[in-house]
Design an enzyme around this catalytic site. Sequence first.
Site, PDB file in Angstrom:
ATOM      1  N   HIS A 472     -21.512  25.366 -39.874  1.00 24.24           N
ATOM      2  CA  HIS A 472     -22.208  25.260 -41.161  1.00 24.24           C
ATOM      3  C   HIS A 472     -23.120  24.032 -41.190  1.00 24.24           C
ATOM      4  O   HIS A 472     -24.316  24.145 -41.504  1.00 24.24           O
ATOM      5  CB  HIS A 472     -21.178  25.184 -42.292  1.00 24.24           C
ATOM      6  CG  HIS A 472     -21.771  24.977 -43.651  1.00 24.24           C
ATOM      7  ND1 HIS A 472     -21.976  26.005 -44.543  1.00 24.24           N
ATOM      8  CD2 HIS A 472     -22.210  23.843 -44.282  1.00 24.24           C
ATOM      9  CE1 HIS A 472     -22.514  25.522 -45.652  1.00 24.24           C
ATOM     10  NE2 HIS A 472     -22.664  24.207 -45.508  1.00 24.24           N
ATOM     11  N   GLU A 473     -22.564  22.881 -40.895  1.00 27.64           N
ATOM     12  CA  GLU A 473     -23.362  21.657 -40.958  1.00 27.64           C
ATOM     13  C   GLU A 473     -24.488  21.679 -39.935  1.00 27.64           C
ATOM     14  O   GLU A 473     -25.570  21.126 -40.171  1.00 27.64           O
ATOM     15  CB  GLU A 473     -22.476  20.429 -40.770  1.00 27.64           C
ATOM     16  CG  GLU A 473     -21.458  20.216 -41.880  1.00 27.64           C
ATOM     17  CD  GLU A 473     -22.077  20.110 -43.260  1.00 27.64           C
ATOM     18  OE1 GLU A 473     -23.249  19.663 -43.361  1.00 27.64           O
ATOM     19  OE2 GLU A 473     -21.422  20.488 -44.243  1.00 27.64           O
ATOM     20  N   HIS A 476     -27.563  23.145 -41.359  1.00 29.72           N
ATOM     21  CA  HIS A 476     -28.396  22.150 -42.046  1.00 29.72           C
ATOM     22  C   HIS A 476     -29.222  21.359 -41.026  1.00 29.72           C
ATOM     23  O   HIS A 476     -30.400  21.062 -41.251  1.00 29.72           O
ATOM     24  CB  HIS A 476     -27.520  21.172 -42.827  1.00 29.72           C
ATOM     25  CG  HIS A 476     -26.929  21.709 -44.083  1.00 29.72           C
ATOM     26  ND1 HIS A 476     -27.683  22.263 -45.087  1.00 29.72           N
ATOM     27  CD2 HIS A 476     -25.630  21.756 -44.516  1.00 29.72           C
ATOM     28  CE1 HIS A 476     -26.895  22.623 -46.091  1.00 29.72           C
ATOM     29  NE2 HIS A 476     -25.637  22.336 -45.758  1.00 29.72           N
ATOM     30  N   HIS A 479     -32.203  23.210 -39.920  1.00 33.68           N
ATOM     31  CA  HIS A 479     -33.225  23.167 -40.962  1.00 33.68           C
ATOM     32  C   HIS A 479     -34.026  21.866 -40.855  1.00 33.68           C
ATOM     33  O   HIS A 479     -35.262  21.860 -40.943  1.00 33.68           O
ATOM     34  CB  HIS A 479     -32.541  23.275 -42.329  1.00 33.68           C
ATOM     35  CG  HIS A 479     -33.435  23.734 -43.437  1.00 33.68           C
ATOM     36  ND1 HIS A 479     -33.004  23.872 -44.737  1.00 33.68           N
ATOM     37  CD2 HIS A 479     -34.749  24.077 -43.464  1.00 33.68           C
ATOM     38  CE1 HIS A 479     -33.992  24.291 -45.495  1.00 33.68           C
ATOM     39  NE2 HIS A 479     -35.065  24.411 -44.745  1.00 33.68           N
TER      40      HIS A 479
END
Length: 685
Positions: A472-473, A476, A479
């Site tokens: 999940h991290e 980020h 991104h």
Amino acid sequence: MTDPHNPLLGASTMPHGLPDYRAIRPEHYLPAFQVAFEEQRSEIQAIATDDAAPTFANTIEAWERSGRLLAHVAHTFFTVSSADATPEIQRIDEELAPLMSAHSDGILLDGRLYDRVRRVHDDLAHSDLTPEQRYLVERRFVQMTHAGAALDDEAKARLTEMNSRLSVLTTTFEKNLLADTNELAVVFDDVADLDGLGEGEVSAAARAAADRGMPGRFVVTLTLFTGHPLLASLRRRASRERVLEASRLRGSRPGQHDNRPVLLEIVRLRAERAALLGFASHAAYVTSDQTAGDPRVVADLLRRLATPAARNAQREKSELVRIAAQEAPLPEGIGAADWAFYTEKVRAATFDIDTAALRPWFEAERVLHDGVFYAATRLYGITFRERADLPAYHPQARVFEVSDADGSHLGLYILDLYTRDSKRGGAWMNSIVSQSHLRGTTPIVVNNLNVPQPAPGTPTLLTLDEVTTLFHEFGHALHGLFATVTYPSFAGTNVFRDFVEFPSQVNEMWIFRPEILANYARHIETGEPLPASIVERLEASSAFNQGFATSEYLAAAWLDLAWHSLSVDEARSVADVAAFEAAALRDIGLDDPAVPTRYSSTYFAHVFSGGYSAGYYSYIWSEVLDADTVEWFDENGGLERANGDRFRERLLGVGGSKDPLEAYRDFRGRDARIEPLLARRGLGV
């Protein structure tokens, strides 16, 4: 005059703009901030007093060029203050908070600057600007209006006063939470109290105790959220209850770390500020500049999901009661400390899966290199090389150079995996340097987790939840690495708050993809891959316990919305935090004591010391897009480079330079549908 010996005031001598943390000492930060504040004030003053008619170049772009030193100093410091907050760093953070607030207000509330931005905005219809430039003008105008630039001087003065006080309060909330989390860590004298834990978990507890000067004992440090991962494994109910009780006490005990008066003042000031700005509540103020647009839209979504989630949780509880009764009577029924433990028993009985027994297949280095990095390489063509020669801000933080598919430098990625007393709870991504063509910078992004570190020589074995958090991290981080923009305001994850979780949630889809899982999920001793039968059962159980998981999340999201939907008078009338929480959870039907909210107010860092106030709904809001995107990948062949390129180009790559829902329609060809989310969470009935 600047200090030539302050390493923050000169260009970094490290590759790719990485700050030289070896040379930076705590006493360098505040003087560097003062120089940076003054430099940007002079830059903004020059823009605001320019005699030439306002244009994009001399107003909007000039504003984007300003503050480069401040961005460097701030990103360097706040990376440390969240991940290695020593007492000295905390003192600097407290002193800095009102200074940062005042500096920001000095720019956003400058009437002269606002007039120039408004005039450029009014002339947009006659301009020949690029789409990114037009969007920047629109966002700057909305940003200043939303901040209060159109208010009169008296109102601006009051607004500045409130913003300053709020900056102090949110910093105090985080400091209190960190201190109380450390104080409430649970100390066990007998290893038998840890019955059910694996060797690595016991080793981590022993190491935590030794680090605190208690050799021979065992310390269970607390996680940010209510439900500690070890509750699923601890066989002794008394041990589970001690851990859960400590978790729920944080910030709510009378004394110096009591967050109740802090959060009540935050709520009241936020409500008053919203009223000053012309909004009925803080939630109305926040959502007006998000994709949701209105808190009533958010409330409708949360209520729509809460009823089936609570119903499913009750079904799950019935099964837990049945399983528990087979072992020993629980006169008081299933409690919050029992849910995770008996859930694993039901999972084992129903799907023949013991998630705790999966840890030997999730060795941290393999998960990182052969899972997280491998998936990114397959999908986007990027590669990773660890740079042991590049020191980060803490010895536990590791630096990796990221190269694009053509071999060119893309950015740096820093992973800080382990928990420590100086690190705030939870997991997060932040940037030390953001990409910008205007500034000629490439990104440096950081992922922080809070995995207990075992004793030296013992491998780090992750739980399935920790594997999910790492993927999940890293979403980020992608991104932040991929956003390719001209202007710093649009760099990386600078998107609407209720859109920012979308890319990270999408990246979770690769955890169980066969070609990825087979590459990283190999037994630490035998090297054997995770058996296909277990994978099949994991997939079959994907909606298992979603009643609980959805309910605990929705309860927290509702608490956030409830606090921040209060008017000024309503906020002033609240005196009892626990009573307010109880009433709010009854209102939405999520008040089952066995299913506590993921965060209670006194340790709800996302909304009282982070950037998610009136925005914790963002996770479920973004998950609508996420589930719809997973469906698109499935329809188009899954883990294929062409799919990754499309997702990167049309969504991740645009950063904040485009309306996010417009970018989503460009990628998907239509708006997102909610049905894939309902099916994923078992809420379709």
